[in-house]
Write a protein that holds these residues in place. Structure first.
Motif, PDB file in Angstrom:
ATOM      1  N   GLY A  13       0.802  -1.191   0.000  1.00 10.04           N
ATOM      2  CA  GLY A  13       0.000   0.000   0.000  1.00 10.04           C
ATOM      3  C   GLY A  13       0.847   1.257   0.000  1.00 10.04           C
ATOM      4  O   GLY A  13       2.037   1.231   0.244  1.00 10.04           O
ATOM      5  N   ALA A  14       0.204   2.335  -0.302  1.00 15.53           N
ATOM      6  CA  ALA A  14       0.876   3.634  -0.357  1.00 15.53           C
ATOM      7  C   ALA A  14       1.053   4.204   1.050  1.00 15.53           C
ATOM      8  O   ALA A  14       0.212   4.019   1.923  1.00 15.53           O
ATOM      9  N   ALA A  15       2.132   4.905   1.256  1.00 13.06           N
ATOM     10  CA  ALA A  15       2.374   5.585   2.535  1.00 13.06           C
ATOM     11  C   ALA A  15       1.384   6.744   2.653  1.00 13.06           C
ATOM     12  O   ALA A  15       1.126   7.459   1.679  1.00 13.06           O
ATOM     13  N   CYS A  16       0.812   6.915   3.823  1.00 13.99           N
ATOM     14  CA  CYS A  16      -0.181   7.966   4.065  1.00 13.99           C
ATOM     15  C   CYS A  16       0.363   9.335   3.661  1.00 13.99           C
ATOM     16  O   CYS A  16       1.426   9.752   4.116  1.00 13.99           O
ATOM     17  N   GLY A  17      -0.354  10.019   2.791  1.00 12.18           N
ATOM     18  CA  GLY A  17       0.027  11.361   2.361  1.00 12.18           C
ATOM     19  C   GLY A  17       1.037  11.400   1.237  1.00 12.18           C
ATOM     20  O   GLY A  17       1.373  12.473   0.748  1.00 12.18           O
ATOM     21  N   SER A  18       1.509  10.235   0.793  1.00 16.89           N
ATOM     22  CA  SER A  18       2.497  10.203  -0.285  1.00 16.89           C
ATOM     23  C   SER A  18       1.829  10.474  -1.630  1.00 16.89           C
ATOM     24  O   SER A  18       0.596  10.490  -1.745  1.00 16.89           O
ATOM     25  N   GLU A  19       2.637  10.659  -2.660  1.00  9.72           N
ATOM     26  CA  GLU A  19       2.135  10.889  -4.019  1.00  9.72           C
ATOM     27  C   GLU A  19       1.252   9.731  -4.484  1.00  9.72           C
ATOM     28  O   GLU A  19       0.318   9.922  -5.256  1.00  9.72           O
ATOM     29  N   GLU A  20       1.514   8.523  -4.002  1.00 14.43           N
ATOM     30  CA  GLU A  20       0.737   7.341  -4.396  1.00 14.43           C
ATOM     31  C   GLU A  20      -0.562   7.191  -3.595  1.00 14.43           C
ATOM     32  O   GLU A  20      -1.384   6.338  -3.893  1.00 14.43           O
ATOM     33  N   ASP A  21      -0.746   7.995  -2.556  1.00 15.95           N
ATOM     34  CA  ASP A  21      -1.944   7.921  -1.708  1.00 15.95           C
ATOM     35  C   ASP A  21      -3.062   8.726  -2.370  1.00 15.95           C
ATOM     36  O   ASP A  21      -3.365   9.840  -1.981  1.00 15.95           O
ATOM     37  N   TRP A  22      -3.679   8.131  -3.392  1.00 11.49           N
ATOM     38  CA  TRP A  22      -4.678   8.825  -4.207  1.00 11.49           C
ATOM     39  C   TRP A  22      -5.871   9.300  -3.408  1.00 11.49           C
ATOM     40  O   TRP A  22      -6.530  10.258  -3.759  1.00 11.49           O
ATOM     41  N   TYR A  23      -6.190   8.634  -2.339  1.00 10.43           N
ATOM     42  CA  TYR A  23      -7.404   8.950  -1.580  1.00 10.43           C
ATOM     43  C   TYR A  23      -7.124   9.782  -0.323  1.00 10.43           C
ATOM     44  O   TYR A  23      -7.964   9.876   0.553  1.00 10.43           O
ATOM     45  N   TYR A  24      -5.969  10.413  -0.263  1.00  9.69           N
ATOM     46  CA  TYR A  24      -5.576  11.165   0.932  1.00  9.69           C
ATOM     47  C   TYR A  24      -6.615  12.224   1.311  1.00  9.69           C
ATOM     48  O   TYR A  24      -6.897  12.429   2.480  1.00  9.69           O
ATOM     49  N   TYR A  25      -7.201  12.909   0.329  1.00 12.39           N
ATOM     50  CA  TYR A  25      -8.156  13.979   0.615  1.00 12.39           C
ATOM     51  C   TYR A  25      -9.611  13.524   0.546  1.00 12.39           C
ATOM     52  O   TYR A  25     -10.523  14.332   0.550  1.00 12.39           O
ATOM     53  N   SER A  26      -9.852  12.243   0.444  1.00 15.33           N
ATOM     54  CA  SER A  26     -11.214  11.740   0.329  1.00 15.33           C
ATOM     55  C   SER A  26     -11.959  11.837   1.649  1.00 15.33           C
ATOM     56  O   SER A  26     -11.392  11.603   2.711  1.00 15.33           O
ATOM     57  N   PRO A  27     -13.257  12.156   1.591  1.00 16.24           N
ATOM     58  CA  PRO A  27     -14.047  12.377   2.812  1.00 16.24           C
ATOM     59  C   PRO A  27     -14.085  11.185   3.764  1.00 16.24           C
ATOM     60  O   PRO A  27     -14.134  11.370   4.970  1.00 16.24           O
ATOM     61  N   TRP A  28     -14.044   9.970   3.234  1.00 13.72           N
ATOM     62  CA  TRP A  28     -14.142   8.810   4.130  1.00 13.72           C
ATOM     63  C   TRP A  28     -12.887   8.603   4.956  1.00 13.72           C
ATOM     64  O   TRP A  28     -12.886   7.840   5.895  1.00 13.72           O
ATOM     65  N   ARG A  29     -11.814   9.325   4.665  1.00  8.93           N
ATOM     66  CA  ARG A  29     -10.589   9.223   5.462  1.00  8.93           C
ATOM     67  C   ARG A  29     -10.736   9.978   6.786  1.00  8.93           C
ATOM     68  O   ARG A  29     -10.070   9.671   7.758  1.00  8.93           O
ATOM     69  N   ALA A  30     -11.585  10.987   6.796  1.00 11.72           N
ATOM     70  CA  ALA A  30     -11.810  11.781   8.003  1.00 11.72           C
ATOM     71  C   ALA A  30     -13.222  12.350   7.934  1.00 11.72           C
ATOM     72  O   ALA A  30     -13.405  13.518   7.585  1.00 11.72           O
TER      73      ALA A  30
END
Length: 126
Positions: free
Chosen positions: A1-18
Motif C-alpha cells: 500500500g501507499a504511505a499515508c500522504g504520499s504521491e501514491e496515496d490517491w485517496y488522501y483527501y477523500s471524505p471517508w478518510r476523516a
C-alpha cells in the motif's frame, strides 16, 4: 500500500478518510471534485457551462427560478451517487441576498420529512 500522504496515496483527501473533516473547495461544489482530473478526484468532461476545477459559486450564472417553493412546504426530492463510499448528505439553502459561502449554507439545513428510502441496484424502468 501507499504511505499515508504520499504521491501514491490517491485517496488522501477523500471524505471517508476523516468524516466531517473533508475540505470544502467551494460552497457550490467544484467540477470533477478537484482542480486536476484523476488521482483522488473525478474527471469532469468540459461543457459550455464548466470545465474541470471550475467553482460552482463563480462559474454558474444566476438564472430565473424554474421552481418556487413556499417556506414550510414539503417536496419530494431525489439524489443519486455512482460510487458509494459511505457517509451521508444534507440539503441546504443559502439566501439569494447573501454571498455563497459554506457558512451561509450551514445556517439553513433542510429537515428530512417522512419516509426515506434506499433503492439499491435499481434497473431502468423499475
Amino acid at each position: 500500500g501507499a504511505a499515508c500522504g504520499s504521491e501514491e496515496d490517491w485517496y488522501y483527501y477523500s471524505p471517508w478518510r476523516a468524516p466531517g473533516a473533508a475540505p470544502v473547495f467551494d460552497a457550490c461544489g467544484m467540477a470533477g471534485g478537484t482542480p486536476v482530473a484523476g488521482k483522488f478526484g473525478g474527471h469532469y468532461s468540459a461543457t459550455a457551462h464548466a470545465k474541470q476545477g471550475d467553482l460552482g459559486s463563480k462559474t454558474l450564472r444566476k438564472a430565473a427560478p424554474s421552481v418556487t417553493w413556499t417556506a414550510g412546504q414539503t417536496v419530494e426530492v431525489a439524489w443519486t451517487v455512482l460510487a458509494n463510499h459511505g457517509g451521508g448528505y444534507q440539503y441546504r439553502l443559502c439566501r439569494a441576498s447573501e454571498p455563497l459561502t459554506e457558512a451561509c449554507f450551514q445556517r439553513l439545513p433542510l429537515r428530512f420529512v417522512g419516509r426515506q428510502s434506499l433503492l439499491w441496484d435499481r434497473k431502468p424502468g423499475d
